[in-house]
Design a protein around this motif. Structure first.
Motif: not given
Length: 241
Positions: A2-4, A8-10, A65-67, A79-81
């Motif tokens: 989701k955009k917001d 996410e841990l799956k 993390f952020q797609d 870390t760099s991400l």
């Protein structure tokens, strides 16, 4: 994703040899929020953070993390991400100055102007560190060392800040001050995931919370819902409701 959602841990599973420390948990962290991960010793809280930051590798499941799927990445790449961690026990460099500790936190940045901005940002959050910037880190008080550990994590300009037991071993008044600073950090746009045993203090500043028991999520909900949950109050907040 989701955009917001920033993280996410799956169905995340993590093992140490034959021991399953994390047994298929699902978590979602919204951008700009403070999310608390609560639970007693051995519940899997620190393992969860260490796996997000790449220090442990998942046995199964996914971390997004952020797609971007980051579960197999090395810590420096993560870390760099834009993910940074202040570890349990602070783990500052005791023989270096405050300023030198902070400079190590900025190692992934190449832009000198950005690094200078980050020093100023950290000194705004923690004015005492500015006063003590040439002081050897080992000579700081426990509270000041914790501030330094958080500030060092902020030096890499993280979008997601992971905090592992920031209240550990500190006096209640110092804890309250640090919690208020964490709230300010989130207000300025950094998403925070905080692992804590001090549930009552943490839920006062958090937006959402997960309670881990033996590697499983046993409760989740808004901080308000968790504070009003009778079983949670009895188990973790030291009283009945």
């Amino acid at each position: 994703m989701k955009k917001d959602t920033i993280l996410e841990l799956k169905n995340l599973e993590v093992s140490y040899g034959p021991i399953n420390a994390i047994k298929g948990i699902n978590m979602r962290v919204k951008r700009g929020e403070i999310v608390a991960i609560l639970g007693s010793n051995g519940a899997g809280k620190t393992t969860t953070l260490r796996t997000i930051s790449g220090l442990e590798k998942p046995k199964a499941g996914e971390i997004v993390f952020q797609d971007t799927s980051i579960g197999e990445m090395e810590p420096e790449k993560i870390t760099s991400l834009g993910i940074s961690q202040s570890p349990e026990g602070r783990q500052i460099f005791p023989d270096l100055t405050v300023y030198e500790n902070l400079s190590i936190g900025a190692y992934v940045l190449k832009d000198k102007r950005k690094i200078k901005e980050n020093y100023e940002k950290c000194f705004n959050f923690f004015p005492v560190l500015k006063e003590r910037r040439q002081q050897i880190a080992a000579t700081l008080s426990g509270g000041e060392q914790q501030m330094l550990a958080i500030a060092r994590a902020l030096m890499s300009s993280p979008e997601l800040l992971l905090l592992d037991e920031p209240s550990l071993g500190l006096a209640p008044l110092i804890v309250e001050g640090i919690m208020n600073i964490i709230k300010d950090i989130a207000k300025e746009g950094t998403t925070v995931v905080i692992v804590e045993q001090n549930a009552a203090q943490t839920l006062k500043i958090a937006d959402y919370g997960y309670v881990l028991e033996l590697g499983l999520v046993s409760f989740e909900g808004s901080a308000k819902e968790l504070l009003e949950n009778p079983r949670l109050v009895e188990s973790y907040l030291g009283g009945k409701k």
